[in-house]
Structures are given as structure tokens and as C-alpha cells.
Design a protein around this motif. Structure first.
Motif, PDB file in Angstrom:
ATOM      1  N   ALA A  94     -10.431  38.122  97.033  1.00  0.00           N
ATOM      2  CA  ALA A  94      -9.894  37.357  95.907  1.00  0.00           C
ATOM      3  C   ALA A  94      -8.900  36.292  96.365  1.00  0.00           C
ATOM      4  O   ALA A  94      -8.902  35.158  95.867  1.00  0.00           O
ATOM      5  CB  ALA A  94      -9.250  38.303  94.897  1.00  0.00           C
ATOM      6  N   ALA A  95      -8.043  36.639  97.329  1.00  0.00           N
ATOM      7  CA  ALA A  95      -7.045  35.684  97.810  1.00  0.00           C
ATOM      8  C   ALA A  95      -7.707  34.525  98.539  1.00  0.00           C
ATOM      9  O   ALA A  95      -7.304  33.360  98.373  1.00  0.00           O
ATOM     10  CB  ALA A  95      -6.041  36.394  98.718  1.00  0.00           C
ATOM     11  N   GLU A  96      -8.716  34.824  99.344  1.00  0.00           N
ATOM     12  CA  GLU A  96      -9.429  33.764 100.075  1.00  0.00           C
ATOM     13  C   GLU A  96     -10.177  32.852  99.119  1.00  0.00           C
ATOM     14  O   GLU A  96     -10.196  31.631  99.313  1.00  0.00           O
ATOM     15  CB  GLU A  96     -10.386  34.388 101.082  1.00  0.00           C
ATOM     16  CG  GLU A  96      -9.700  35.081 102.249  1.00  0.00           C
ATOM     17  CD  GLU A  96     -10.669  35.891 103.093  1.00  0.00           C
ATOM     18  OE1 GLU A  96     -10.421  36.006 104.313  1.00  0.00           O
ATOM     19  OE2 GLU A  96     -11.657  36.424 102.536  1.00  0.00           O
ATOM     20  N   ALA A 118      -9.379  32.251  95.966  1.00  0.00           N
ATOM     21  CA  ALA A 118      -8.376  31.466  95.254  1.00  0.00           C
ATOM     22  C   ALA A 118      -7.862  30.331  96.127  1.00  0.00           C
ATOM     23  O   ALA A 118      -7.650  29.205  95.645  1.00  0.00           O
ATOM     24  CB  ALA A 118      -7.223  32.366  94.808  1.00  0.00           C
ATOM     25  N   ARG A 119      -7.690  30.602  97.427  1.00  0.00           N
ATOM     26  CA  ARG A 119      -7.233  29.560  98.346  1.00  0.00           C
ATOM     27  C   ARG A 119      -8.287  28.467  98.500  1.00  0.00           C
ATOM     28  O   ARG A 119      -7.963  27.274  98.549  1.00  0.00           O
ATOM     29  CB  ARG A 119      -6.890  30.179  99.695  1.00  0.00           C
ATOM     30  CG  ARG A 119      -6.227  29.205 100.672  1.00  0.00           C
ATOM     31  CD  ARG A 119      -5.459  29.938 101.750  1.00  0.00           C
ATOM     32  NE  ARG A 119      -6.275  30.936 102.420  1.00  0.00           N
ATOM     33  CZ  ARG A 119      -6.082  32.255 102.302  1.00  0.00           C
ATOM     34  NH1 ARG A 119      -5.114  32.734 101.538  1.00  0.00           N
ATOM     35  NH2 ARG A 119      -6.854  33.122 102.967  1.00  0.00           N
ATOM     36  N   LEU A 120      -9.558  28.866  98.568  1.00  0.00           N
ATOM     37  CA  LEU A 120     -10.644  27.883  98.644  1.00  0.00           C
ATOM     38  C   LEU A 120     -10.646  27.000  97.404  1.00  0.00           C
ATOM     39  O   LEU A 120     -10.737  25.766  97.506  1.00  0.00           O
ATOM     40  CB  LEU A 120     -11.980  28.602  98.794  1.00  0.00           C
ATOM     41  CG  LEU A 120     -13.239  27.722  98.692  1.00  0.00           C
ATOM     42  CD1 LEU A 120     -13.272  26.698  99.818  1.00  0.00           C
ATOM     43  CD2 LEU A 120     -14.496  28.584  98.703  1.00  0.00           C
ATOM     44  N   ASP A 121     -10.525  27.613  96.234  1.00  0.00           N
ATOM     45  CA  ASP A 121     -10.514  26.846  94.990  1.00  0.00           C
ATOM     46  C   ASP A 121      -9.348  25.867  94.959  1.00  0.00           C
ATOM     47  O   ASP A 121      -9.507  24.700  94.557  1.00  0.00           O
ATOM     48  CB  ASP A 121     -10.430  27.787  93.783  1.00  0.00           C
ATOM     49  CG  ASP A 121     -11.708  28.589  93.581  1.00  0.00           C
ATOM     50  OD1 ASP A 121     -12.753  28.193  94.127  1.00  0.00           O
ATOM     51  OD2 ASP A 121     -11.656  29.613  92.867  1.00  0.00           O
ATOM     52  N   GLU A 122      -8.193  26.307  95.390  1.00  0.00           N
ATOM     53  CA  GLU A 122      -7.016  25.432  95.377  1.00  0.00           C
ATOM     54  C   GLU A 122      -7.181  24.295  96.373  1.00  0.00           C
ATOM     55  O   GLU A 122      -6.791  23.143  96.086  1.00  0.00           O
ATOM     56  CB  GLU A 122      -5.752  26.234  95.681  1.00  0.00           C
ATOM     57  CG  GLU A 122      -4.470  25.422  95.566  1.00  0.00           C
ATOM     58  CD  GLU A 122      -4.260  24.820  94.188  1.00  0.00           C
ATOM     59  OE1 GLU A 122      -3.675  23.719  94.127  1.00  0.00           O
ATOM     60  OE2 GLU A 122      -4.684  25.426  93.187  1.00  0.00           O
ATOM     61  N   ASP A 123      -7.746  24.584  97.547  1.00  0.00           N
ATOM     62  CA  ASP A 123      -7.978  23.525  98.535  1.00  0.00           C
ATOM     63  C   ASP A 123      -8.936  22.467  97.990  1.00  0.00           C
ATOM     64  O   ASP A 123      -8.743  21.260  98.218  1.00  0.00           O
ATOM     65  CB  ASP A 123      -8.551  24.119  99.826  1.00  0.00           C
ATOM     66  CG  ASP A 123      -7.531  24.935 100.605  1.00  0.00           C
ATOM     67  OD1 ASP A 123      -6.324  24.812 100.308  1.00  0.00           O
ATOM     68  OD2 ASP A 123      -7.943  25.697 101.499  1.00  0.00           O
ATOM     69  N   ILE A 124      -9.969  22.898  97.294  1.00  0.00           N
ATOM     70  CA  ILE A 124     -10.921  21.948  96.705  1.00  0.00           C
ATOM     71  C   ILE A 124     -10.216  21.062  95.689  1.00  0.00           C
ATOM     72  O   ILE A 124     -10.382  19.835  95.688  1.00  0.00           O
ATOM     73  CB  ILE A 124     -12.093  22.713  96.054  1.00  0.00           C
ATOM     74  CG1 ILE A 124     -12.970  23.355  97.134  1.00  0.00           C
ATOM     75  CG2 ILE A 124     -12.923  21.780  95.174  1.00  0.00           C
ATOM     76  CD1 ILE A 124     -14.030  24.289  96.590  1.00  0.00           C
ATOM     77  N   TRP A 130     -22.935  29.431 101.967  1.00  0.00           N
ATOM     78  CA  TRP A 130     -24.002  30.173 101.319  1.00  0.00           C
ATOM     79  C   TRP A 130     -23.408  31.273 100.447  1.00  0.00           C
ATOM     80  O   TRP A 130     -22.261  31.692 100.638  1.00  0.00           O
ATOM     81  CB  TRP A 130     -24.949  30.773 102.359  1.00  0.00           C
ATOM     82  CG  TRP A 130     -25.762  29.733 103.045  1.00  0.00           C
ATOM     83  CD1 TRP A 130     -25.478  29.109 104.220  1.00  0.00           C
ATOM     84  CD2 TRP A 130     -26.993  29.164 102.578  1.00  0.00           C
ATOM     85  NE1 TRP A 130     -26.458  28.190 104.522  1.00  0.00           N
ATOM     86  CE2 TRP A 130     -27.394  28.209 103.541  1.00  0.00           C
ATOM     87  CE3 TRP A 130     -27.796  29.378 101.455  1.00  0.00           C
ATOM     88  CZ2 TRP A 130     -28.563  27.460 103.389  1.00  0.00           C
ATOM     89  CZ3 TRP A 130     -28.963  28.642 101.313  1.00  0.00           C
ATOM     90  CH2 TRP A 130     -29.337  27.693 102.268  1.00  0.00           C
ATOM     91  N   ALA A 131     -24.200  31.726  99.491  1.00  0.00           N
ATOM     92  CA  ALA A 131     -23.745  32.771  98.567  1.00  0.00           C
ATOM     93  C   ALA A 131     -23.263  34.001  99.320  1.00  0.00           C
ATOM     94  O   ALA A 131     -22.267  34.632  98.936  1.00  0.00           O
ATOM     95  CB  ALA A 131     -24.880  33.138  97.603  1.00  0.00           C
ATOM     96  N   GLU A 132     -23.950  34.337 100.424  1.00  0.00           N
ATOM     97  CA  GLU A 132     -23.551  35.497 101.216  1.00  0.00           C
ATOM     98  C   GLU A 132     -22.167  35.303 101.828  1.00  0.00           C
ATOM     99  O   GLU A 132     -21.372  36.238 101.924  1.00  0.00           O
ATOM    100  CB  GLU A 132     -24.573  35.769 102.328  1.00  0.00           C
ATOM    101  CG  GLU A 132     -25.938  36.200 101.818  1.00  0.00           C
ATOM    102  CD  GLU A 132     -26.823  35.032 101.436  1.00  0.00           C
ATOM    103  OE1 GLU A 132     -26.337  33.872 101.447  1.00  0.00           O
ATOM    104  OE2 GLU A 132     -27.998  35.275 101.104  1.00  0.00           O
ATOM    105  N   GLU A 133     -21.868  34.072 102.251  1.00  0.00           N
ATOM    106  CA  GLU A 133     -20.555  33.780 102.819  1.00  0.00           C
ATOM    107  C   GLU A 133     -19.469  33.836 101.744  1.00  0.00           C
ATOM    108  O   GLU A 133     -18.369  34.340 101.986  1.00  0.00           O
ATOM    109  CB  GLU A 133     -20.579  32.410 103.490  1.00  0.00           C
ATOM    110  CG  GLU A 133     -21.504  32.340 104.694  1.00  0.00           C
ATOM    111  CD  GLU A 133     -21.614  30.938 105.246  1.00  0.00           C
ATOM    112  OE1 GLU A 133     -21.152  30.719 106.384  1.00  0.00           O
ATOM    113  OE2 GLU A 133     -22.155  30.058 104.547  1.00  0.00           O
TER     114      GLU A 133
END
Length: 259
Positions: A94-96, A98-104, A85-88
Motif C-alpha cells: 500500500a505504501a509503495e 501510494a508513493r507511485l501515485d504521488e510521484d505520478i 505490468w499488472a503482476e508488478e
């Protein structure tokens, strides 16, 4: 209970709005020539219906998706489909993020992947979440006699008995990789996309593209406002990456017509 339902913001019951009453009156544009559409669908198995909904209904749905829906980010991780969700997302530094984007992207390099904003309409309807949204009436209408009969007539599938739906929003960086919509139950006869995007530009991406066995694009559909895309399942297709310079959002209601 799914993470989506557990984390979804709760809302109290709301009185029916004029938009709810409008959608209760039916979705399908009465001026459609269903017989002519059926001929085209039979020949190609893919169809884009212009001015598919009653114009006032299309406007009401656009306004809901553009200004009222509490979106979650849909993607796959190592364990399967996920939603945040948007709240999550806002809680990630920023680091988290970026890590999510890279994992995707890592998964996208190797296998099926997607990234777009989602609102699971059937879940919300069953759980009575966000009853103020006109999308609750859409769930009722796409399972009404009028809508299902129109879909049966256009597609030639008399076995259509029900439909599901999710609302989607694609913005810069969002995509849906190649897949064919088959499922284990084998109950998906056709897929549909109700496009609710105003003033989309082709070079922004977000195009529904159909692919042959060699991965070549055989047909591309623009997300034209108030158009309905219908296609048989299985059919290899994707939604092209939305460009970083895209300034709009691609809104749609999408799902399957099922046995």
C-alpha cells in the motif's frame, strides 16, 4: 531489450480464431462515404467518423480489449516513459502504491504526464507475444492497402505509408495531459483513435479535447462506440481525467499515420 518486452508474459503459438479470420477480412465499414469525410477533414483538420469499422469487427476488438489483453500501467517518471505490468503492480504494498501515485501526480503538476493502461501492439507483434490476441491482425490491417488508402483519401495525405498502434484502457484516475504529438522524426502526419467503449457517460471524463494557444477547449469528442477520431499533427489536445465515480473502462486503439 526494453523492460516492457523483458517482463511481458510469454505465450505459445495459438491457432487462428474466428475473430482473427474476421479481422483479416478488413476493418473499414464499406458504407462510409470517404469523399464526404474528406471534405469535412479538409475544412477542420479534426474528424469523428461514426460506425467506422465493420460492426462485427468492432465487437471482436471490444471483446479482446475488455477481456483478453494483459495490460500494463503507462506513466512518466523522472527518467521518462515507464510501464508496469499488472503482476508488478500487484507486488507493490500500500505504501509503495501510494508513493507511485504521488510521484505520478507530482510530475503532472509541473509538466507533461499521463496515466492509463497500455498494450503496445507493435512490440507484441514484432516479438510474437500473445499471438492469440486478434490485435496482431489489427496491426496487419492498419498497414494494409485498404486501410491506408482510406486514410489517404480522408486526410488528403498521399504520403501516408504506415501506421502504428497501441491499445489503451482508461479507468478512474487515468488521464493524458496536454501535448501535440510532434516527434523528432517529424513523420507523424495524423493521429487516430478507434473508440471501442460501450455506454460511456460524458461526466465520467475520458474526453478527447482540443485546445487553442490560450489553453481553451475548442472541441470535445466523446469516445462513442465504433467511432474513429482523426486529427492532424501537431494539434494540442488532452484526455480529461476519468472521474473517481466512473464505473466503466474507456477502451481504444490509438496511434499515428506516418510517412
Amino acid at each position: 531489450m526494453s523492460a516492457e518486452v523483458r517482463n511481458a508474459p510469454k505465450t505459445a503459438a495459438a491457432p487462428e480464431s474466428p475473430a482473427h479470420a474476421l479481422v483479416r477480412g478488413g476493418l473499414v465499414n464499406p458504407d462510409l462515404d470517404l469523399s464526404a469525410l474528406a471534405v469535412e477533414f479538409a475544412a477542420n483538420g479534426v474528424l469523428q467518423v461514426e460506425d467506422a469499422l465493420r460492426p462485427a469487427v468492432a465487437d471482436a476488438l471490444h471483446d479482446c480489449l475488455a477481456g483478453q489483453v494483459p495490460w500494463s500501467l503507462a506513466f512518466r517518471d523522472a527518467e521518462g516513459p515507464r510501464k508496469l505490468w499488472a503482476e508488478e503492480l500487484a507486488e507493490l504494498d500500500a505504501a509503495e502504491r501510494a508513493r507511485l501515485d504521488e510521484d505520478i501526480i507530482d510530475i503532472a503538476r509541473e509538466s507533461f504526464q499521463f496515466r492509463y493502461d497500455s498494450f503496445m501492439m507493435v512490440t507484441a507483434y514484432k516479438e510474437k507475444r500473445h499471438p492469440e490476441l486478434v490485435l496482431h491482425r489489427v496491426i496487419e490491417q492498419i498497414n494494409s492497402r485498404g486501410w491506408l488508402e482510406a486514410m489517404r483519401q480522408i486526410t488528403g495525405y498521399a504520403r501516408i505509408r504506415r501506421a502504428d498502434a497501441q491499445a489503451t484502457r482508461y479507468v478512474a484516475g487515468h488521464f493524458l495531459r496536454r501535448h501535440n504529438d510532434e516527434n523528432d522524426e517529424n513523420d507523424r502526419l495524423c493521429a487516430y483513435v478507434i473508440n471501442l467503449t460501450r455506454d460511456w457517460q460524458a461526466d465520467w471524463g475520458g474526453l478527447l479535447q482540443f485546445l487553442d494557444g490560450e489553453g481553451e477547449v475548442t472541441r470535445t469528442l466523446m469516445p462513442r462506440y465504433n467511432s474513429l477520431a482523426l486529427f492532424r499533427v501537431p494539434a494540442d489536445h488532452c484526455v480529461s481525467l476519468v472521474a473517481p465515480f466512473a464505473t466503466g473502462a474507456r477502451y481504444a486503439i490509438t496511434g499515428w499515420l506516418r510517412t
